[in-house]
Enzyme design. Structure first.
Site, PDB file in Angstrom:
ATOM      1  CG  HIS A 134    -110.055  34.444  56.796  1.00  0.00           C
ATOM      2  ND1 HIS A 134    -110.331  33.529  57.788  1.00  0.00           N
ATOM      3  CD2 HIS A 134    -110.973  35.437  56.958  1.00  0.00           C
ATOM      4  CE1 HIS A 134    -111.364  33.946  58.512  1.00  0.00           C
ATOM      5  NE2 HIS A 134    -111.777  35.093  58.027  1.00  0.00           N
ATOM      6  CG  ASN A 159    -117.155  36.869  61.514  1.00  0.00           C
ATOM      7  OD1 ASN A 159    -117.774  36.646  62.551  1.00  0.00           O
ATOM      8  ND2 ASN A 159    -116.301  37.866  61.390  1.00  0.00           N
TER       9      ASN A 159
END
Length: 194
Positions: free
Chosen positions: A22, A116
Site C-alpha cells: 500500500h 480509500n
C-alpha cells in the site's frame, strides 16, 4: 496541460506498514527526493512530510501524508489550498491492484477504483478527480476478500524487484514530464514492463 506543482506519494505511516504494498506511492516520492538531493521533513500544518524540488519547470512540492491512507485528503487538501494548487496541477502516486508488479500507468482523472486514499483526496478537492495519477502495479491476490491483508503485507522478493524497477522508470518519466510534458512521459511509462 497544467504544470504539475504537487506530487503526492500515498502511504500508511509507522514502522508497522513500512515496506507494505500500500506504500508504493511513498517509494516513488522518496526516489524523486533522492534524485533531487533532498529529504522530506515533517510539516504538521500539512499533515505530512514535505520537500520542494526545483525542476526545469520551476518548483514542485513533494508530499507524503502522515495521516492514515483513508485520510490522505486532509494532507493533500491542506497543502493544495494553502498554495492555491489546482486539482489538475497535482499528481498522486499510489498502489494499483489491477496492474501487475513492474507495470505503471500515468493518467489524468478517473474514479477511485475502491482506493480509500484516492476517495478521500477526491472529496477533499471538492469532488474534483481531475488530478493526474501514477498507478503503480502491485498485482491482485485473486479474491476481493484477500485485498486488505494483501495490500498491508510486503511483496515477495521477485515482485519487489519489479516494483523497484518500475519506480525507477517512473521517476525518470517524471523528469521527462517536467521537461517535455505529460504526453511524452505517459507514452514512455505506459509502455514499460519490468
Amino acid at each position: 496541460m497544467s504544470q504539475i506543482k504537487l506530487i503526492v506519494g500515498l502511504a500508511n505511516p509507522g514502522a508497522k506498514y513500512e515496506g507494505t504494498r500500500h506504500n508504493a506511492g511513498e517509494w516513488l516520492v522518496n526516489e524523486l527526493a533522492r534524485m533531487y538531493n533532498t529529504s522530506l521533513k515533517d510539516e504538521a500544518k500539512y499533515f505530512g512530510k514535505t520537500a520542494k524540488i526545483n525542476t526545469v519547470n520551476g518548483d514542485v512540492w513533494l508530499l507524503i501524508p502522515t495521516t492514515f491512507m483513508n485520510l490522505s485528503g486532509k494532507a493533500v487538501g491542506a497543502l493544495a489550498h494553502f498554495f492555491r494548487i489546482k486539482a489538475e496541477e497535482i499528481l498522486i502516486a499510489h498502489d494499483e491492484l489491477d496492474l501487475p508488479p513492474g507495470v505503471a500507468k500515468l493518467k489524468q482523472g478517473g474514479g477511485h477504483g475502491g482506493h480509500n486514499g484516492l476517495k478521500d483526496i477526491i472529496s477533499a478537492l471538492g469532488n474534483n478527480n481531475n488530478f493526474y495519477r501514477i498507478r503503480l502495479g502491485i498485482g491482485h491476490p485473486g479474491h476481493k476478500d484477500q485485498v486488505a491483508g494483501y495490500v498491508l503485507s510486503k511483496p515477495a522478493p521477485q515482485d519487489q524487484q519489479k516494483i523497484n524497477a518500475v519506480i525507477d522508470e517512473a521517476s525518470r518519466c517524471l523528469e521527462i514530464l517536467f521537461k517535455d510534458g505529460v504526453t511524452s512521459a505517459t507514452n514512455r511509462l505506459n509502455s514499460f514492463k519490468a
